[in-house]
Design a protein around this motif. Structure first.
Motif, PDB file in Angstrom:
ATOM      1  N   SER A  81       0.793  -1.240   0.000  1.00 29.69           N
ATOM      2  CA  SER A  81       0.000   0.000   0.000  1.00 29.69           C
ATOM      3  C   SER A  81       0.819   1.281   0.000  1.00 29.69           C
ATOM      4  O   SER A  81       0.244   2.364   0.108  1.00 29.69           O
ATOM      5  N   GLY A  82       2.120   1.175  -0.078  1.00 27.18           N
ATOM      6  CA  GLY A  82       2.975   2.360  -0.103  1.00 27.18           C
ATOM      7  C   GLY A  82       3.642   2.616   1.234  1.00 27.18           C
ATOM      8  O   GLY A  82       3.077   2.354   2.293  1.00 27.18           O
ATOM      9  N   ILE A  83       4.850   3.128   1.161  1.00 29.52           N
ATOM     10  CA  ILE A  83       5.650   3.368   2.368  1.00 29.52           C
ATOM     11  C   ILE A  83       4.986   4.391   3.294  1.00 29.52           C
ATOM     12  O   ILE A  83       4.827   4.127   4.488  1.00 29.52           O
ATOM     13  N   PRO A  84       4.578   5.556   2.790  1.00 27.14           N
ATOM     14  CA  PRO A  84       3.960   6.537   3.697  1.00 27.14           C
ATOM     15  C   PRO A  84       2.695   6.000   4.376  1.00 27.14           C
ATOM     16  O   PRO A  84       2.458   6.261   5.560  1.00 27.14           O
ATOM     17  N   THR A  85       1.886   5.241   3.632  1.00 24.28           N
ATOM     18  CA  THR A  85       0.666   4.675   4.212  1.00 24.28           C
ATOM     19  C   THR A  85       1.011   3.708   5.334  1.00 24.28           C
ATOM     20  O   THR A  85       0.411   3.761   6.413  1.00 24.28           O
TER      21      THR A  85
END
Length: 158
Positions: A81-85
């Motif tokens: 789902s993405g690093i920042p998420t």
């Protein structure tokens, strides 16, 4: 104790070779590395070793000396789902400002908490995030199976 090599091998159980599924928000992917996140990378010809280097640098190392079981769960979620998420949802699970940047405040709070509590709260955050995704109808069953596998791993890694 889980290390990066074990985490990477586990990850490849969910992320395989080249895929360009129209319902996948990441678009074109190979070894789980998406063109959306890495537009300068030749995704179709990305090698396993190149993907592994990206994963270590961008997905595994940013959490520093976090407990390995938590680090693995964040690693898997970041790929999905993405690093920042993943970082924001881990921060929400531990009760700090969810700004998407892992720093000393987040690290200290995580270190002070029971690892099992963190793992369960983090998975709850992950599930809540997925059901709000536009791709839930198509990808949801696969994501739930992934979550079940991650819960099994969490019980082994503790």
């Amino acid at each position: 104790m889980i290390d990066f090599d074990t985490a990477f091998t586990r990850l490849l159980g969910h992320e395989g070779g080249y895929v360009n599924h129209p319902a996948d928000p990441g678009g074109e992917t190979n070894w789980g590395i998406s063109k959306r996140s890495y537009p300068a990378v030749d995704i179709k010809n990305l090698t396993r070793d190149q993907a592994k280097a990206i994963y270590r640098r961008d997905f595994w190392d940013p959490l520093g000396d976090a407990p390995a079981a938590v680090k693995f769960q964040a690693f898997d979620f970041a790929v999905n789902s993405g690093i920042p998420t993943a970082i924001r949802k881990l921060q929400a699970a531990i009760g700090v400002a969810d700004d998407g940047h892992w720093g000393p405040v987040s690290a200290a709070k995580l270190a002070a908490m029971d690892q099992n509590d963190v793992l369960l709260r983090f998975m709850a955050q992950r599930l809540r995030f997925w059901v709000k995704c536009s791709a839930w109808q198509v990808m949801g069953a696969g994501w739930v199976n992934r979550a079940a596998n991650q819960l099994d791993y969490a019980s082994e890694d503790n």
